[in-house]
Each structure stands twice: as structure tokens, then as C-alpha cells.
Design an enzyme around this catalytic site. Structure first.
Site, PDB file in Angstrom:
ATOM      1  N   ASP A 338       7.679  -6.052   6.470  1.00 41.97           N
ATOM      2  CA  ASP A 338       6.731  -5.318   6.261  1.00 41.97           C
ATOM      3  C   ASP A 338       7.511  -4.558   4.576  1.00 41.97           C
ATOM      4  O   ASP A 338       8.662  -3.972   4.406  1.00 41.97           O
ATOM      5  CB  ASP A 338       6.351  -4.336   6.113  1.00 41.97           C
ATOM      6  CG  ASP A 338       5.399  -3.756   6.000  1.00 41.97           C
ATOM      7  OD1 ASP A 338       4.396  -4.082   4.479  1.00 41.97           O
ATOM      8  OD2 ASP A 338       4.784  -2.688   6.137  1.00 41.97           O
ATOM      9  N   LYS A 387       0.069  -2.587  10.199  1.00 39.88           N
ATOM     10  CA  LYS A 387       0.568  -1.309   9.631  1.00 39.88           C
ATOM     11  C   LYS A 387       0.484  -0.210   9.854  1.00 39.88           C
ATOM     12  O   LYS A 387       1.747  -0.030   9.614  1.00 39.88           O
ATOM     13  CB  LYS A 387      -0.522  -1.570   8.573  1.00 39.88           C
ATOM     14  CG  LYS A 387      -0.239  -0.093   7.336  1.00 39.88           C
ATOM     15  CD  LYS A 387       1.300  -0.855   6.343  1.00 39.88           C
ATOM     16  CE  LYS A 387       0.716  -2.292   5.280  1.00 39.88           C
ATOM     17  NZ  LYS A 387       1.362  -2.253   4.718  1.00 39.88           N
ATOM     18  N   LYS A 442      -3.093   2.123  -5.990  1.00 38.75           N
ATOM     19  CA  LYS A 442      -2.418   2.666  -4.546  1.00 38.75           C
ATOM     20  C   LYS A 442      -2.204   4.200  -4.309  1.00 38.75           C
ATOM     21  O   LYS A 442      -1.442   4.898  -5.204  1.00 38.75           O
ATOM     22  CB  LYS A 442      -2.243   2.035  -3.170  1.00 38.75           C
ATOM     23  CG  LYS A 442      -1.364   3.020  -2.646  1.00 38.75           C
ATOM     24  CD  LYS A 442      -0.791   1.905  -1.515  1.00 38.75           C
ATOM     25  CE  LYS A 442       1.267   2.125  -1.662  1.00 38.75           C
ATOM     26  NZ  LYS A 442       1.818   1.874  -0.566  1.00 38.75           N
ATOM     27  N   LYS A 515      10.235  -1.860   5.326  1.00 40.64           N
ATOM     28  CA  LYS A 515       9.513  -0.790   6.310  1.00 40.64           C
ATOM     29  C   LYS A 515       9.755  -0.914   7.613  1.00 40.64           C
ATOM     30  O   LYS A 515      10.144   0.486   8.029  1.00 40.64           O
ATOM     31  CB  LYS A 515       7.566  -1.012   6.016  1.00 40.64           C
ATOM     32  CG  LYS A 515       6.686   0.455   6.078  1.00 40.64           C
ATOM     33  CD  LYS A 515       6.171   0.526   5.629  1.00 40.64           C
ATOM     34  CE  LYS A 515       5.781  -0.007   4.502  1.00 40.64           C
ATOM     35  NZ  LYS A 515       4.358   0.051   3.985  1.00 40.64           N
TER      36      LYS A 515
END
Length: 559
Positions: A338, A387, A442, A515
Site C-alpha cells: 500500500d 484499506k 482527495k 503504508k
């Protein structure tokens, strides 16, 4: 799709675009400049040949024992040698999801830099660059010059690395839209840049057909799935992808092909004993077309079996235990998971600041408003869960490091996963909302609720807005370039190893850009951005025989 891009004459903005007065007015941006490998370390710890840079490195640490409240600390040191091939591999970047927002934006960025295309915006003339790339736009200190001033160089200068403009581009996508049209569909780049780079993008053609298993991505993606490898036989799909990799390497004379997942987020795959828990079981499950073998796992296995590195830029659990074991067995390289682009980076920095300052975070609430296609996919509950998992543990190691603020685990206490209990952590809430109107922009809100002196309370609210793909594409670039470099580094443990051998298969040195970093099984996951950055810098310096940077600056603190 052939990833080869023809060479154009300097100053041309494409076959179908008139000569532009904007092109080549500006010199090449500093982040895109080509520089010869100009660092020579004059030390008995470093040796150079035409083929290799060989260095000595002393890994210093400390062993700590706690006896009756007394910490007994014993310094340790182990000598290693590193050997790095100086010749840079001709490298292909083969992206799964190449026609998506990230893939098309990255291709356009590289082509714009390769041809030095400048363009107009309402702010004036803009030029292509690699700002946002850790390797190209950030620096390390080599030491001090005769005046005592620090000397810094770009990270990409420490060791020979692939120049981004030299990457050969290609890949797969479930959508058969050509790359110029995919760029237009993404609506990420300024129109004038799109206009000029479109002819170059068109020459990349359409993506190769990809794998589509409807159970793994949201049903709202079905309309895009018009470019598929036929059939439902997963073994046949695996062999098809392997053949694609071999053919693309042969057609383009590639030494190395980095296979990179930048497609939609999949749901989590169930870990099932006898199915994906070992390498042999996983390979058997693929032959049987088992339902819990995901598309990303098929691509990972294909890359591993072809001896090429695979990087997962999405949050799903592509690397089930069988994939990791297969990579170990094949001595292939994997990395993930990620891309750590915006909100998560900020969260890890701020959480680390609060804990290091002696302030105790009680809760962290994160809200994401996503508008691009990945956000559309994540609006489905099972894909969102992937996520949520990747974002939920990004402060764990920073919290664990401060046992004065957080309860230390009791002796022998076990968590629900059977591992030692981690103690008291802040509550962490993740909410993702899909909003079509925001496109690739975003919007994110973070709220940090903390305990301060004498029972006081403090709340920090942060709102940020960013272009998601423009943050993600430099990470893909850095991950591909670093991965290629790490395939050229070998090590030898002095006193134990007679021969040099490759690094461990899981490339945890990529963690700064990820991530939910994948690490060697049984080892600690480090999410602290500072520690990740320092580890990478220290490793690169170790490969040229330099010690890591010291901020002690002792000479400024003594007579």
C-alpha cells in the site's frame, strides 16, 4: 502492449502536434538532470573495480537484559561486507493497472521529462520534474567541507541507480483503453500537458489483457473489464502472465523487469490451511483454480517464478504465507504493501511527534473523501476493509516505544492473534467516503485527541487536500528504482559467510514509501517515518563504506 517508446528528435512535441514555442525554453529540472556517479570514498573500508563497489560495514548495537530492575547493556558489533554491481540494469516497469490514474500519470510524467515538454497553466510556464521523489528530490549529507559547511547530494547519487527517464514502460489492465485516452480519462494532468504528451502516450498502445476475478474487486468495476485474459483456469492465467513477462523482456532487451501492482484494491483473501499457507499448497491451489487465489497473488507468483521482483502498491494481502515462502525458495524479491502517499504520512509524523514530546494520544480519527476510481472501488465494504486494515496500525511502533505513557504487556500475556499483547493503544477510527465530484482530488481530515499535563486534554484537527495520483506516482518511481538497486546488492557476514549472497527476499528497506510495510516474518514492523528514512540512508551509505549521519555535531559542543 509493447513498452518500447520510440526516440523523438529534440524539441518535438509529438507527431501530431505543431512545434510549440513553449518546448525546451527551460533547462532540464534539477530533479531530472543526469549526473555521473561522482562520489568516491577514500577509505580502507571501500574498494572500487569496474564491476563492483565493495565496502566494510560495522553493524553496532546493544544487547539489553533486565535483572531485578537493573538494565544490563552490552554493546555489540558485527562486521559485514557489501558488494554492489556498478552496471545499472536495463529495467522495465511493468504495472498491473497501467491504464488507471496512477499508471497513466506515471507514464505521462516520464515521457514529459524524457522529452522536456513544457506547458502553460494559469500560473505560467511549467516544466516536468521529479519533485515528490525521495531519491531524486531529497538529499543526504556526505560530511563537511573545509569551511565546516555540510555537503549534501541527492540520494540517487550515493549509488548507481536507474534514471527514471530510462525506464521501459508497459503492463496490464482490465480496461483496453489506449494510454493516451486513459490519461484523458484520469483527468489528473493539466490540459496543455496532456495535449503535448498524448502522441507519445498513444505510441505505448493499449495495455496487455489482465486477470479479472469479480469476487475480488467491487462490482462497480465490471463496466471497465473489457480487456481480459480468457477463461477461468488460474494455472493458464499464471502461465499467460509468465509468458508476457518473458516476451516483454526479450522484445526490449531488459535485464530486469519490476512487476508492480497499482490496480484496484482487492478484498482480503482468507488464509486457509492447505490452500495458501505454504508455497506448495499455493501452487496446487492455483492448479485447482481455488476461489481464494486472488489476481494480485497470481501476478506475484508469476513474477517470482520468472525471477523478477514484485511490489504491491495496494492494501490487500497479496503476500499470503505461501507467496512469501515461494519468494524465499526462489530467491526472488517482493515488497509491499500500500502506497504511503498523503494522510498516512502526516499521521505517522504527527503521532511520532506527540509521543516523543511526552504527550499521550488517546484517539486518532481519520476521514477520507475519495473521488477517483480507486475511491469508487473502495466504496464497497469488502474492498474498504483492506484499506482499513492497512491504515489502522501505522502508529503502533511509536506507541509501543513509550512504555511510560502506554501500559507495558504483562508477562506471558497473549493477544487475540496469539502474539504478545501490545498494551494500551489509542483508538483509531478510519472512515472512507466516495465522492464522485472530487475526481483525483482527495480530501482528508485527521483529529488527534490527546492527554497533556495534569489530566488536561488537547485536540488537533488537520484538513488537507491533495491530488492523489500526483502523490502516488513518485512513490511508484522510487519503489521501482530502489528495487532494481537492491537486486544488485549482495552481502557477506564476516566470520560466518564465505561467499556473497543476495539480500533477504522481503525488501523491507522499501518501507518509507509503504503504508503497511511487509517485513521478514517474526520481525518488528517499523512505521516511524524517521526510522524508515534513517534505515534507508544508513544502508545506502554502508554500501559505499560510510557511517550513517550523526546529528551529534560534537565539534560544535566542545572546546
Amino acid at each position: 502492449m509493447s513498452p518500447t517508446t520510440p526516440i523523438f528528435s529534440k524539441g518535438s512535441s509529438g507527431y501530431n502536434t505543431p512545434e510549440s514555442e513553449l518546448e525546451s525554453i527551460l533547462p532540464v529540472h534539477p530533479t531530472a538532470v543526469r549526473r555521473p556517479h561522482a562520489i568516491t570514498v577514500q577509505s580502507e573500508n571501500t574498494a572500487y573495480t569496474d564491476e563492483h563497489i565493495t565496502s566494510k560495514f560495522f553493524n553496532r548495537g546493544a544487547e539489553v537484559k533486565l535483572t531485578e530492575g537493573q538494565y544490563l547493556v552490552t554493546p555489540t558489533v558485527q562486521e559485514y561486507q557489501f558488494q554492489t554491481k556498478r552496471a545499472i540494469s536495463k529495467t522495465g516497469l511493468l504495472m498491473i493497472g497501467v491504464g488507471g490514474n496512477n499508471g497513466s500519470t506515471l507514464c505521462a510524467t516520464i515521457l514529459a521529462n524524457r522529452h522536456n515538454i513544457t506547458w502553460h497553466t494559469k500560473q505560467g510556464i511549467q516544466q516536468p520534474n521529479y519533485i515528490g521523489s525521495l531519491l531524486r528530490a531529497s538529499t543526504v549529507s556526505l560530511g563537511q567541507d573545509a569551511t565546516g559547511a555540510d555537503v549534501h547530494v541527492p540520494i540517487s547519487d550515493v549509488l548507481p541507480m536507474v534514471h527514471p527517464n530510462d525506464l521501459v514502460l508497459g503492463g496490464w489492465d482490465i480496461s483496453g483503453v489506449t494510454l493516451d485516452k486513459a490519461m484523458q480519462r484520469a483527468q489528473v494532468l493539466d490540459y496543455d500537458l496532456q495535449r503535448q504528451v498524448a502522441p507519445h502516450m498513444a505510441l505505448l498502445g493499449k495495455p496487455l489483457p489482465s486477470i479479472y476475478y469479480p469476487d475480488f474487486i467491487a462490482a462497480n468495476q465490471e463496466a471497465r473489464a473489457d480487456n481480459l485474459i480468457p477463461g477461468e483456469d488460474k494455472q493458464a492465467h499464471l502461465e499467460h502472465i509468465r509468458a508476457d513477462i518473458r516476451r516483454l523482456k526479450a522484445e526490449n532487451g531488459l535485464d530486469r523487469a519490476v512487476v508492480f501492482w497499482t490496480a484496484n484494491t482487492e478484498r482480503y483473501a482468507d488464509i486457509i490451511p492447505g490452500i495458501n499457507d505454504t508455497a506448495d499448497n499455493l501452487l496446487a491451489a492455483i492448479r485447482a483454480s481455488h476461489s481464494e487465489v486472488s489476481p494480485s497473488t497470481i501476478f506475484a507468483v508469476a513474477a517470482i517464478l520468472e525471477g523478477e521482483p514484485f511490489v504491491n502498491g495496494a492494501p490487500q494481502n497479496t503476500f499470503v504465507p505461501g507467496v512469501i515462502e515461494l519468494a524465499e525458495r526462489q530467491k526472488s524479491f517482493i515488497g509491499g504493501d500500500d502506497l504511503k502517499s498523503g494522510q498516512t504520512k502526516l499521521k505517522s509524523v504527527l503521532a511520532e511527534f506527540l509521543v516523543n514530546a511526552g504527550i499521550k494520544p488517546l484517539s486518532i480519527a481519520s476521514y477520507n473523501h475519495l473521488g477517483n476510481n480507486d475511491g469508487h472501488n473502495l466504496s464497497a465494504e469488502r474492498q474498504f476493509k483492506s484499506k482499513e486494515i492497512s491504515k489502522s496500525s501505522v502508529v503502533d511502533d511509536m506507541v509501543n516505544a513509550n512504555r511510560l505513557l502506554y501500559k507495558a504487556p504483562e508477562a506471558g500475556a497473549k493477544g487475540k492473534d496469539g502474539k504478545d499483547a501490545k498494551g494500551e493503544h489509542p483508538d483509531h477510527v478510519v472512515v472512507i467516503k466516495y465522492v464522485p465530484a472530487v475526481g483525483d482530488s482527495k480530501r482528508a481530515i485527521d483529529e488527534y485527541y490527546s492527554e497533556i499535563f495534569c489530566g488536561g486534554r488537547s485536540t488537533i484537527n488537520i484538513f488537507n487536500e491533495c491530488e492523489d495520483s500526483l502523490l502516488a506516482t513518485p512513490l511508484i518511481l522510487d519503489l521501482a528504482i530502489l528495487t532494481e538497486l537492491l537486486t544488485r546488492v549482495q552481502y557477506r557476514k564476516v566470520g560466518t559467510d564465505d561467499e556473497f549472497k543476495p539480500l533477504y527476499s522481503v525488501l523491507s528497506l522499501l518501507s518509507y514509501m509503504l503504508k503497511a510495510p511487509l517485513v521478514k516474518p517474526g520481525t518488528e514492523v517499523i512505521n516511524s517515518l524517521n526510522r524508515q528514512r534513517n534505515a534507508l540512508e544508513s544502508f545506502l551509505k554502508a554500501c559505499v563504506g560510510l557511517e550513517g549521519s550523526s546529528d551529534l555535531l560534537l565539534e560544535t559542543r566542545i572546546w
